[in-house]
Design a protein around this motif. Sequence first.
Motif, PDB file in Angstrom:
ATOM      1  N   GLU A  84      22.836  47.750  36.058  1.00 27.44           N
ATOM      2  CA  GLU A  84      23.729  48.395  35.109  1.00 27.44           C
ATOM      3  C   GLU A  84      25.014  48.816  35.816  1.00 27.44           C
ATOM      4  OE1 GLU A  84      20.228  50.629  32.521  1.00 27.44           O
ATOM      5  OE2 GLU A  84      20.860  51.396  34.474  1.00 27.44           O
ATOM      6  N   GLN A  87      26.076  52.365  37.999  1.00 28.02           N
ATOM      7  CA  GLN A  87      24.702  52.382  38.500  1.00 28.02           C
ATOM      8  C   GLN A  87      24.529  53.532  39.489  1.00 28.02           C
ATOM      9  OE1 GLN A  87      21.343  52.187  38.830  1.00 28.02           O
ATOM     10  NE2 GLN A  87      21.474  50.026  38.252  1.00 28.02           N
ATOM     11  N   VAL A 107      27.124  48.982  30.561  1.00 28.18           N
ATOM     12  CA  VAL A 107      26.235  49.739  29.684  1.00 28.18           C
ATOM     13  C   VAL A 107      27.069  50.579  28.725  1.00 28.18           C
ATOM     14  CG1 VAL A 107      24.359  49.872  31.359  1.00 28.18           C
ATOM     15  CG2 VAL A 107      26.072  51.675  31.302  1.00 28.18           C
ATOM     16  N   LEU A 112      22.077  48.621  28.429  1.00 28.03           N
ATOM     17  CA  LEU A 112      22.708  47.341  28.766  1.00 28.03           C
ATOM     18  C   LEU A 112      23.266  46.624  27.543  1.00 28.03           C
ATOM     19  CD1 LEU A 112      20.227  45.787  31.362  1.00 28.03           C
ATOM     20  CD2 LEU A 112      22.643  46.263  31.761  1.00 28.03           C
ATOM     21  N   LEU A 131      16.954  48.206  35.370  1.00 26.67           N
ATOM     22  CA  LEU A 131      17.582  49.005  34.323  1.00 26.67           C
ATOM     23  C   LEU A 131      16.890  50.354  34.174  1.00 26.67           C
ATOM     24  CD1 LEU A 131      16.466  47.908  30.781  1.00 26.67           C
ATOM     25  CD2 LEU A 131      15.523  46.844  32.818  1.00 26.67           C
ATOM     26  N   GLN A 136      19.984  57.495  31.982  1.00 25.00           N
ATOM     27  CA  GLN A 136      20.674  56.597  32.901  1.00 25.00           C
ATOM     28  C   GLN A 136      21.669  57.389  33.744  1.00 25.00           C
ATOM     29  OE1 GLN A 136      23.895  55.265  33.334  1.00 25.00           O
ATOM     30  NE2 GLN A 136      23.396  53.400  34.458  1.00 25.00           N
TER      31      GLN A 136
END
Length: 348
Positions: A84, A87, A107, A112, A131, A136
């Motif tokens: 992603e 990240q 993302v 995603l 992922l 996230q």
Amino acid sequence: MRDLSTASPDPLLLPDIGALLSPDLYEPALYDSESVHPALARVMRTQFAADGIVGPLTATNGALDAMERILAATVRPGEAVVVEDPQWVSSLSLLRVLQLEVVPVPVDDEGLDPDALAAVLASRHCSALVLTPRAQNPRGSVMSEARAAALRAVVAHHPDLMVLEDDHAAPITDTPAATVTTGRRRWAVIRSMSKALGPDLRLAVTASDRDTADRVQGRMLLGPGWVSHFTQRIVAAALSDERSIDAVRHATEVYRQRRNALVSALAAHGIAAHGASGLNVLVPVHEEAAVTAHLMTKGWAVRPGEGFRLGTPPFIRVTTARLDPVDAAHLAADISEAVDGGTRRRDE
């Protein structure tokens, strides 16, 4: 200085692990003991199964340890791994240490981008997809079931692709689980205890396909052997204790309030921030260095986005785990002041 740069949980919201200690908690574990203690296996197997995830379990010393062992056991140096964008800094560093080629896919707030993922996988061979379905880091995205279904349709055309989900904050997320791993031949889902029970326990449990579990556990036998059964029993006790469960539920709600308070306060200044789950809020900016420096003068330490992003525009990451909602308005005003200052400089 208020440190909002480190994505650690609030220690005041962690369960009282010491209250779980008892004379019968420790029992000798010999070299031929099962790698995952039966008490922990029962609890985690039930939790995974409730989300439709069924597979052999492996215990490791945290989520990053699990990620390293899984990738080292299933992907060779020089091969490409889809990640992603933005990240988590530590996972990017790990991929580079493992000598893997990082292939970014953008993302949004649901995870995603399926079309971008399809384009990447059609254009080149990739060995793995990493992922984060919830919380996230740094964007706080939450993968909806609709998005998961779209991603499953994409990866269905690539049956040999290893799908690795880092569900690191599962216990403190207030959103339902969704997974891309359903029906995969090579897959793994990592769930860590660090955010809910405390980083010092150093424990994550992974459900995966049988071959991946055998590879990881076989390599562990050549090194640490297993994660301390004493630690595993403590975690199993915490996950089964009503007071600990209530403490985690309370923490989940408090984290939601603190995160939403900052997002709302920024929105009042016309700043569209992102933070649907987890402990972090991503704030788009034009000049990361200028904004972080300005906030330092106001007594706030935040994380610039440079280390997280591969093709994503600039941003700062604010960890809201210990940000009182009352202070969110002050921080939002200071961020707005910093952002407006950068805009004026560009206009000049």
